[in-house]
Design an enzyme around this catalytic site. Structure first.
Site, PDB file in Angstrom:
ATOM      1  N   MET A   1      72.304  65.451  49.457  1.00 24.09           N
ATOM      2  CA  MET A   1      73.402  65.832  50.328  1.00 24.09           C
ATOM      3  C   MET A   1      72.882  66.070  51.735  1.00 24.09           C
ATOM      4  O   MET A   1      71.784  66.574  51.905  1.00 24.09           O
ATOM      5  CB  MET A   1      74.077  67.114  49.828  1.00 24.09           C
ATOM      6  CG  MET A   1      74.463  67.075  48.369  1.00 24.09           C
ATOM      7  SD  MET A   1      75.736  65.842  48.030  1.00 24.09           S
ATOM      8  CE  MET A   1      75.990  66.172  46.297  1.00 24.09           C
ATOM      9  N   ASP A 391      70.312  70.175  43.193  1.00 24.89           N
ATOM     10  CA  ASP A 391      70.473  69.041  44.106  1.00 24.89           C
ATOM     11  C   ASP A 391      69.116  68.717  44.733  1.00 24.89           C
ATOM     12  O   ASP A 391      68.962  68.685  45.953  1.00 24.89           O
ATOM     13  CB  ASP A 391      71.510  69.380  45.178  1.00 24.89           C
ATOM     14  CG  ASP A 391      71.812  68.195  46.089  1.00 24.89           C
ATOM     15  OD1 ASP A 391      71.464  67.061  45.705  1.00 24.89           O
ATOM     16  OD2 ASP A 391      72.366  68.403  47.176  1.00 24.89           O
ATOM     17  N   PHE A 392      68.124  68.487  43.859  1.00 25.60           N
ATOM     18  CA  PHE A 392      66.784  68.153  44.333  1.00 25.60           C
ATOM     19  C   PHE A 392      66.780  66.704  44.832  1.00 25.60           C
ATOM     20  O   PHE A 392      67.159  65.789  44.108  1.00 25.60           O
ATOM     21  CB  PHE A 392      65.765  68.305  43.207  1.00 25.60           C
ATOM     22  CG  PHE A 392      65.409  69.735  42.896  1.00 25.60           C
ATOM     23  CD1 PHE A 392      66.192  70.793  43.345  1.00 25.60           C
ATOM     24  CD2 PHE A 392      64.286  70.030  42.150  1.00 25.60           C
ATOM     25  CE1 PHE A 392      65.861  72.105  43.058  1.00 25.60           C
ATOM     26  CE2 PHE A 392      63.936  71.343  41.842  1.00 25.60           C
ATOM     27  CZ  PHE A 392      64.731  72.387  42.300  1.00 25.60           C
ATOM     28  N   GLU A 393      66.329  66.498  46.051  1.00 24.28           N
ATOM     29  CA  GLU A 393      66.295  65.171  46.645  1.00 24.28           C
ATOM     30  C   GLU A 393      64.911  64.889  47.216  1.00 24.28           C
ATOM     31  O   GLU A 393      63.987  65.696  47.070  1.00 24.28           O
ATOM     32  CB  GLU A 393      67.375  65.051  47.726  1.00 24.28           C
ATOM     33  CG  GLU A 393      68.793  65.275  47.207  1.00 24.28           C
ATOM     34  CD  GLU A 393      69.860  65.096  48.270  1.00 24.28           C
ATOM     35  OE1 GLU A 393      69.563  64.507  49.331  1.00 24.28           O
ATOM     36  OE2 GLU A 393      70.995  65.553  48.056  1.00 24.28           O
ATOM     37  N   GLY A 394      64.793  63.742  47.881  1.00 25.27           N
ATOM     38  CA  GLY A 394      63.546  63.404  48.561  1.00 25.27           C
ATOM     39  C   GLY A 394      62.360  63.371  47.620  1.00 25.27           C
ATOM     40  O   GLY A 394      62.329  62.650  46.635  1.00 25.27           O
TER      41      GLY A 394
END
Length: 607
Positions: A1, A391-394
């Site tokens: 997000m 919401d773990f990203e990257g």
């Protein structure tokens, strides 16, 4: 997000293989004439009967009417990712006998070979980008060899290739007989929606069929399979048969299994159709700040964006309201807490979302794991929240080299996250709401690629959410994958799908519900989730992210998945009537866009 404008973050995975990797020595020759006693012992080598007698990996083989070398049909092999589109056939042969294997091929490159010869296995290949070329090789069987496997395949990441008029000429073998009934059928893993089975391999079998209650529900090339799409707390009966060119065995003795109790959607008391949105509570961007009290009643789950770590590896998560200097209309802490209570009194769920585009979280140590549990608990308790959104990203999640089985992860950042969430679930009980918002790169891309791959060189983040989802599936309330900011993703139809229209959401969601072999490995199938555990994630406006989908296209996707209408060219693997709903980034952007997203949701579901 995203906190700011849209960006596309979709890493490349595999470098193009060079001719040097393929190795030299391709042989193209004219097949020697067979002696009078020799016959063609291969079955359906011209593919006039489709794929009858042939087994192709991961659905990579199909039969086409053009181009062909002879007759009216030919084999088309389509490599994808870690799959080289191998098609093979078990052929009965005579011991101590000479055989010549030949086929006409077109493509770059195409391989032809035989294994299990009892002497020296053989293979040859050619690059044939234009006209058809004939590949030929020969072998002598061993003193006790009665069956060999002949095969053809392409190379990883290359275009489709074609094969026609394959022959194996030599002394005729003994007739193929129907294989014996499989023994030792047993369960190896049971969840609320799936049962994993295994059995003893059967000599002479080229495949197996799995039956549930007398109805065929799955096929496998090896002695194991996972049956998905089951109902929680329900007893099922399974049997298995063995198959080969001669036919199918009788069914095995039955084994019974009862699925476990379901996780989310029970005590969490979500409505049958739920609308999930992210509220920019800790920052402002071009969409403007929206106070908790001003969130419309349409929203059933409100995710506070975001809780972020003090450092990438600390595990210490902090959350605070947007500073007045950045958000002049921000409410006070007391007003914010009161508004949360009012939403909960109206039946809404309010969660803390951890991560986002800027909040990289790597629980690489047990100390970070424990700090995560302590700090997230403090946020939940301070604001009286209903649960957690991951919401773990990257680069938050990645798989270490050698971590190849999603069912038994070994990478610390994966293992520690699973442990931390299970601890939080145990602390807060059955009413704890757990949601996840991974990107397609971390989930559906796992159909083609998983971690750094069997030979290394792939992006270690590929499919990295799969072990987390799988380990927590019985605790998971909702999975809403971000169907945006994504590159093209291959669906279960082995075609690439691109974001922005109904087709992308149909294909991506169907994968979550039907399940899929991870990296094409049919012995490692990610079991499908229950439909009530899945929502579709979309951007609320063109400003919110790449891949915005118009309301009309959103409705087409819902029609296909729930009613099996408006599906276009993609055929779903079920009618998912209990699909939970939609998620969007974000509530703020929906307000900016005159509430188009939420109003369409209300209109479609009759809210």
């Amino acid at each position: 997000m995203e906190r700011t404008g849209p960006t596309v973050r979709f890493s490349g995975l595999l470098a193009t293989c060079t001719a040097a990797v393929l190795a030299a020595g391709a042989l193209v020759a004219t097949a020697p004439a067979a002696s009078a006693a020799d016959v063609d012992v291969a079955r359906n080598g011209g593919f006039e009967a489709g794929l009858d007698g042939w087994s192709c990996t991961a659905g990579s083989g199909s039969v086409v009417s053009t181009p062909v070398y002879g007759g009216t049909k030919a084999l088309k092999g389509t490599p994808a990712g870690n799959d080289n589109a191998k098609c093979s056939q078990a052929v009965t042969v005579k011991p101590n006998s000479r055989y010549t294997l030949s086929a006409w091929v077109q493509g770059s490159p195409v391989y032809l070979g035989a294994t299990g010869t009892g002497t020296t296995d053989v293979s040859t290949w050619t690059q044939s980008t234009g006209a058809w070329k004939q590949l030929t090789t020969s072998f002598t069987t061993g003193p006790s060899t009665t069956s060999v496997s002949v095969y053809t395949h392409g190379w990883y990441g290359t275009p489709a290739h074609y094969v026609d008029d394959l022959t194996l000429v030599g002394p005729g073998g003994d007739p193929v007989v129907v294989p014996a009934v499989p023994a030792g059928l047993r369960t190896t893993a049971i969840t609320s929606s799936s049962v994993a089975l295994s059995w003893n391999a059967v000599s002479g079998a080229t495949g197996y069929n799995v039956y549930r209650g007398g109805t065929k529900v799955a096929s496998a090339t090896g002695p194991s399979a996972t049956v998905t799409g089951l109902t929680a707390s329900t007893a099922y009966s399974f049997q298995v048969t063995a198959t080969n060119a001669a036919g199918e065995s009788a069914k095995s003795a039955a084994v019974t299994a009862t699925t476990t109790a379901g996780g989310g959607g029970g005590d969490t008391k979500l409505p049958p159709r739920a609308l999930v949105g992210y509220l920019h509570s800790s920052f402002a961007n071009g969409s403007g700040y929206t106070r908790m009290a001003d969130v419309p009643d349409s929203w059933d789950v409100i995710n506070l964006a975001f809780g972020e770590p003090t450092s990438v590896t600390s595990g210490d998560i902090r959350f605070s309201l947007c500073p007045v200097a950045e958000c002049p209309n921000v409410e006070s802490e007391a007003e914010f807490k009161a508004a949360i209570k009012a939403k909960q009194a109206a039946g809404k769920k309010v969660l803390i979302s951890i991560g986002g585009q800027n909040g990289q979280v790597q629980l690489a140590s047990t100390a970070a794991r424990d700090a995560f549990v302590t700090s997230v608990s403090k946020i939940i308790d301070t604001y009286g929240l209903d649960g957690l959104d991951i919401d773990f990203e990257g680069h938050s999640l990645s798989l270490n080299t050698g971590d190849t089985d999603f069912r038994a992860p070994t990478s610390p950042v994966i293992v520690n996250l699973i442990s931390a969430v299970k601890t939080l679930k145990a602390k807060y009980g059955s009413g704890f709401v757990l949601t996840m918002a991974p990107e397609t790169f971390f989930v559906q891309l796992g159909y083609q690629f998983y971690g750094s791959g069997p030979w290394g060189g792939q992006d270690p983040r590929a499919g990295a959410y799969l072990p987390v989802i799988h380990a927590l599936r019985d605790d998971l309330t909702l999975l809403h994958v971000q169907d945006y900011n994504s590159g093209p993703i291959m669906g279960l139809d082995n075609q690439y799908h691109s974001m922005g229209g109904a087709d992308f959401h149909i294909a991506m969601t169907d994968m979550l519900l039907a399940g899929f072999p991870v990296a094409g490995n049919t012995s490692r199938v990610f079991p499908g989730l229950r439909p009530d555990q899945v929502a579709i994630g979309l951007p609320a406006s063109t400003q919110a992210g790449n891949g915005h989908t118009s309301p009309a296209e959103v409705n087409k996707a819902l029609n296909c998945l729930i009613k099996k209408t408006d599906c276009g060219s993609y055929q779903t693997h079920g009618t998912w009537t209990d699909l939970r709903g939609l998620m969007t980034w974000s509530i703020n952007w929906d307000r900016f866009n005159n509430w188009e997203f939420s109003r369409n949701f209300d209109s479609y579901f009759g809210s």
